[in-house]
Write an enzyme that holds these catalytic residues in place. Sequence first.
Site, PDB file in Angstrom:
ATOM      1  CD  GLU A   1      -2.799  -1.096  -0.116  1.00 22.12           C
ATOM      2  OE1 GLU A   1      -3.256  -0.033  -0.575  1.00 22.12           O
ATOM      3  OE2 GLU A   1      -2.967  -2.186  -0.692  1.00 22.12           O
TER       4      GLU A   1
ATOM      5  CD1 TRP B   1     -12.119  11.899 -14.767  1.00 16.86           C
ATOM      6  CD2 TRP B   1     -10.704  12.852 -13.330  1.00 16.86           C
ATOM      7  NE1 TRP B   1     -11.020  12.333 -15.476  1.00 16.86           N
ATOM      8  CE2 TRP B   1     -10.135  12.923 -14.622  1.00 16.86           C
ATOM      9  CE3 TRP B   1      -9.986  13.384 -12.258  1.00 16.86           C
ATOM     10  CZ2 TRP B   1      -8.885  13.516 -14.880  1.00 16.86           C
ATOM     11  CZ3 TRP B   1      -8.742  13.968 -12.505  1.00 16.86           C
ATOM     12  CH2 TRP B   1      -8.217  14.029 -13.805  1.00 16.86           C
TER      13      TRP B   1
ATOM     14  CD1 TRP C   1     -10.018  11.848  -6.708  1.00 14.91           C
ATOM     15  CD2 TRP C   1     -11.971  11.326  -7.676  1.00 14.91           C
ATOM     16  NE1 TRP C   1     -11.020  12.044  -5.786  1.00 14.91           N
ATOM     17  CE2 TRP C   1     -12.222  11.748  -6.353  1.00 14.91           C
ATOM     18  CE3 TRP C   1     -13.051  10.946  -8.464  1.00 14.91           C
ATOM     19  CZ2 TRP C   1     -13.522  11.796  -5.819  1.00 14.91           C
ATOM     20  CZ3 TRP C   1     -14.346  10.998  -7.934  1.00 14.91           C
ATOM     21  CH2 TRP C   1     -14.563  11.410  -6.637  1.00 14.91           C
TER      22      TRP C   1
ATOM     23  CD1 TRP D   1      -1.321  -0.083  -3.922  1.00 12.83           C
ATOM     24  CD2 TRP D   1      -1.746   1.063  -5.803  1.00 12.83           C
ATOM     25  NE1 TRP D   1      -1.874  -0.946  -4.837  1.00 12.83           N
ATOM     26  CE2 TRP D   1      -2.156  -0.273  -5.995  1.00 12.83           C
ATOM     27  CE3 TRP D   1      -1.912   1.970  -6.843  1.00 12.83           C
ATOM     28  CZ2 TRP D   1      -2.713  -0.720  -7.196  1.00 12.83           C
ATOM     29  CZ3 TRP D   1      -2.469   1.534  -8.038  1.00 12.83           C
ATOM     30  CH2 TRP D   1      -2.859   0.205  -8.206  1.00 12.83           C
TER      31      TRP D   1
ATOM     32  CG  ASN E   1      -8.312   2.791  -0.288  1.00 10.22           C
ATOM     33  OD1 ASN E   1      -8.140   3.743  -1.046  1.00 10.22           O
ATOM     34  ND2 ASN E   1      -8.222   1.542  -0.688  1.00 10.22           N
TER      35      ASN E   1
ATOM     36  CD1 TRP F   1     -16.485  14.379 -18.671  1.00  8.48           C
ATOM     37  CD2 TRP F   1     -17.180  12.805 -17.245  1.00  8.48           C
ATOM     38  NE1 TRP F   1     -15.442  13.496 -18.481  1.00  8.48           N
ATOM     39  CE2 TRP F   1     -15.843  12.518 -17.604  1.00  8.48           C
ATOM     40  CE3 TRP F   1     -17.828  11.941 -16.349  1.00  8.48           C
ATOM     41  CZ2 TRP F   1     -15.144  11.424 -17.118  1.00  8.48           C
ATOM     42  CZ3 TRP F   1     -17.118  10.856 -15.850  1.00  8.48           C
ATOM     43  CH2 TRP F   1     -15.806  10.598 -16.237  1.00  8.48           C
TER      44      TRP F   1
HETATM   45  P1  FAD Z   1      -3.040   2.545   5.087  1.00  3.49           P
HETATM   46  O1  FAD Z   1      -3.910   1.433   4.622  1.00  3.49           O
HETATM   47  O2  FAD Z   1      -2.561   2.499   6.465  1.00  3.49           O
HETATM   48  O3  FAD Z   1      -1.819   2.607   4.064  1.00  3.49           O
HETATM   49  C1  FAD Z   1      -0.539   3.140   4.436  1.00  3.49           C
HETATM   50  C2  FAD Z   1      -0.143   4.247   3.480  1.00  3.49           C
HETATM   51  O4  FAD Z   1      -0.058   3.740   2.156  1.00  3.49           O
HETATM   52  C3  FAD Z   1      -1.146   5.386   3.402  1.00  3.49           C
HETATM   53  O5  FAD Z   1      -0.964   6.303   4.436  1.00  3.49           O
HETATM   54  C4  FAD Z   1      -0.842   5.959   2.030  1.00  3.49           C
HETATM   55  O6  FAD Z   1       0.259   6.821   2.057  1.00  3.49           O
HETATM   56  C5  FAD Z   1      -0.468   4.732   1.216  1.00  3.49           C
HETATM   57  N1  FAD Z   1      -1.639   4.240   0.476  1.00  3.49           N
HETATM   58  C6  FAD Z   1      -2.537   3.316   0.867  1.00  3.49           C
HETATM   59  N2  FAD Z   1      -3.438   3.077  -0.110  1.00  3.49           N
HETATM   60  C7  FAD Z   1      -3.097   3.893  -1.143  1.00  3.49           C
HETATM   61  C8  FAD Z   1      -3.639   4.120  -2.438  1.00  3.49           C
HETATM   62  N3  FAD Z   1      -4.697   3.433  -2.906  1.00  3.49           N
HETATM   63  N4  FAD Z   1      -3.050   5.038  -3.234  1.00  3.49           N
HETATM   64  C9  FAD Z   1      -1.961   5.720  -2.805  1.00  3.49           C
HETATM   65  N5  FAD Z   1      -1.404   5.535  -1.591  1.00  3.49           N
HETATM   66  C10 FAD Z   1      -1.966   4.647  -0.765  1.00  3.49           C
HETATM   67  N6  FAD Z   1      -4.309   8.975  -0.495  1.00  3.49           N
HETATM   68  C11 FAD Z   1      -3.649  10.069  -0.097  1.00  3.49           C
HETATM   69  O7  FAD Z   1      -2.665   9.949   0.636  1.00  3.49           O
HETATM   70  N7  FAD Z   1      -4.026  11.314  -0.510  1.00  3.49           N
HETATM   71  C12 FAD Z   1      -5.106  11.522  -1.322  1.00  3.49           C
HETATM   72  O8  FAD Z   1      -5.393  12.661  -1.689  1.00  3.49           O
HETATM   73  C13 FAD Z   1      -5.854  10.372  -1.723  1.00  3.49           C
HETATM   74  N8  FAD Z   1      -6.953  10.507  -2.508  1.00  3.49           N
HETATM   75  C14 FAD Z   1      -7.662   9.382  -2.878  1.00  3.49           C
HETATM   76  C15 FAD Z   1      -8.781   9.528  -3.696  1.00  3.49           C
HETATM   77  C16 FAD Z   1      -9.521   8.419  -4.093  1.00  3.49           C
HETATM   78  C17 FAD Z   1     -10.709   8.580  -5.012  1.00  3.49           C
HETATM   79  C18 FAD Z   1      -9.132   7.129  -3.662  1.00  3.49           C
HETATM   80  C19 FAD Z   1      -9.904   5.911  -4.084  1.00  3.49           C
HETATM   81  C20 FAD Z   1      -8.001   6.966  -2.871  1.00  3.49           C
HETATM   82  C21 FAD Z   1      -7.251   8.086  -2.469  1.00  3.49           C
HETATM   83  N9  FAD Z   1      -6.108   7.955  -1.640  1.00  3.49           N
HETATM   84  C22 FAD Z   1      -5.406   9.080  -1.280  1.00  3.49           C
HETATM   85  C23 FAD Z   1      -5.549   6.626  -1.311  1.00  3.49           C
HETATM   86  C24 FAD Z   1      -6.018   5.995   0.019  1.00  3.49           C
HETATM   87  O9  FAD Z   1      -7.413   6.068   0.137  1.00  3.49           O
HETATM   88  C25 FAD Z   1      -5.379   6.648   1.243  1.00  3.49           C
HETATM   89  O10 FAD Z   1      -3.992   6.752   1.076  1.00  3.49           O
HETATM   90  C26 FAD Z   1      -5.649   5.811   2.512  1.00  3.49           C
HETATM   91  O11 FAD Z   1      -7.031   5.685   2.721  1.00  3.49           O
HETATM   92  C27 FAD Z   1      -4.997   6.474   3.683  1.00  3.49           C
HETATM   93  O12 FAD Z   1      -5.340   5.826   4.871  1.00  3.49           O
HETATM   94  P2  FAD Z   1      -4.236   5.100   5.757  1.00  3.49           P
HETATM   95  O13 FAD Z   1      -3.083   6.003   5.971  1.00  3.49           O
HETATM   96  O14 FAD Z   1      -4.928   4.575   6.964  1.00  3.49           O
HETATM   97  O15 FAD Z   1      -3.827   3.916   4.787  1.00  3.49           O
END
Ligand code: FAD
Length: 486
Positions: free
Chosen positions: A284, A368, A391, A287, A350, A315
């Site tokens: 993650e 979007w 997005w 990502w 997420n 759209w």
């Molecule tokens: P954890 O599950 O604890 O993951 C650890 C770290 O991994 C996160 O803090 C983050 O840095 C990274 N990570 C995890 N999942 C993703 C992912 N899918 N994409 C990129 N990095 C990820 N994340 C953001 O940091 N900023 C945003 O502006 C953002 N916008 C999003 C918009 C949409 C439409 C979607 C679907 C996802 C977005 N995310 C974004 C990704 C993800 O939802 C968040 O990073 C995550 O929910 C953060 O929670 P956590 O720190 O508890 O994640």
Amino acid sequence: MARDTTFDGSPAIVWFRNDLRVSDNAALMAAAAHSAVVPVFIRETGSPARPLGAARTWWLHHSLERLAEKLESLGAPLLLLSGDPARIIPDLVKVTGAAAVYWNRRYDPSHKEADAALKAELQAGGLLAESFAGQLLHEPMRLKTGGGTYYKVYSPFWRAMEPGIESRPPLPAPESLPPRPTGADIQSETLASWDLLPVKPDWSGGLRDAWTPGEDGAQARLTDFLENRMRGYADRRDIPGVNATSGLSPHLASGEITPGQIIDALGTADSDASSSDRSKFRKEVGWREFSWHLLANQPGLAEHNHNSRFDAFPWISDRKALYAWQKGLTGYPIVDAGMRELWRTGWMHNRVRMVAASFLTKHLMIDWREGEAWFWDTLVDADPASNAASWQWVAGSGADAAPYFRIFNPVLQGEKFDPDGDYVRRNLPELGKMPARYIHKPWEAPDRVLETAGVRLGETYPKPIVDHQAARQRALAAYQQIKDAA
Ligand code: FAD
């Protein structure tokens, strides 16, 4: 590479940007070896970069407060200045007699060019100007496919990137810093004068309850996650009703913690999490690296469809539906719960981000970019790369996007990932008494169930603003249209 020590007898400026921490901060460490340190944060005016949204602006205030306290206690108070860094930094060099300027690299295209130009100008003036890595685990421009291009698909990207992650011990915080040069007459602005906090109304109560901005808050969250909550991450990370993810994203976005610190702690943590929990968590974090890899190589990621076929997508401009989505009034509980969580806490789980984004772009067929902009304004973790890439991924227009025809059914998503309805009940108090059987589809509940739960559809909670099946067919037809035209 060995440090250049020629200039150590003179003062050094360290320019803080999105790296609001003192530990694992290579720029600060380099400055600490000088005879005096001038830490500065610049509120950049007239910058081509997108201004921070409201939630991150709130976060910035508190994060700067914490950073200033730390630097003060280390002996080198933080200067706050406003203006164009290309003018402020050279002025500061003159006033302080600094021979070196250090910063940690930022990778968003709008900043990168300006930073490179400033570095070249300082170096041309005979100064030591040096930038360091830290925000990411990899240098996004350096990693290339066998064909010499950047990666557009996550799995091969991760396969190529992961082995290169150095397990390096993060840098400690300096024990003390040599103070600013005496006699240098520099007046710091005050944080209060920057008006970063919301007033009239102050909507930040929910954010204050949910978060502790700053480096100490980030470290406490990391420790709590690794020691108490990481076990089961691989299975539980998709369940929004349990607190099973790290919540580190806003701290990462403001650079209060580095991904290097997280990976290092993950390797050494005393936790009963399984190897699949650990490896899922690493992936993650990967990502985030991938999103930055995409943005660095594709500067218009937040503005333009990666897949240009979507330029012709029909759209729908519907302010009323957009408003209902933003306020959590679509009549689909899992979507509304997510949007209310976002509004209250500045964060959304997420899984629910995916469902809510899919609902906007597919059920409502709203561009979007409208959703990206709303998230940008309301997320405390709003990040130029992850937000735009995610997005586009959900909308179907992105690199390695979810196939368009896979349209989330908000009822089934709710029933699968929030089976008891805990998440919905927590975020939609008006459905607090709905039984689990109907919580994700209150319109199917018999009258007596609604009455017992105190729900009056269309009054206390909205009826669905679109019919799922009809909306799905409409979205698929629109997609077929652009597919046929290609
Ligand atoms: P954890 O599950 O604890 O993951 C650890 C770290 O991994 C996160 O803090 C983050 O840095 C990274 N990570 C995890 N999942 C993703 C992912 N899918 N994409 C990129 N990095 C990820 N994340 C953001 O940091 N900023 C945003 O502006 C953002 N916008 C999003 C918009 C949409 C439409 C979607 C679907 C996802 C977005 N995310 C974004 C990704 C993800 O939802 C968040 O990073 C995550 O929910 C953060 O929670 P956590 O720190 O508890 O994640």
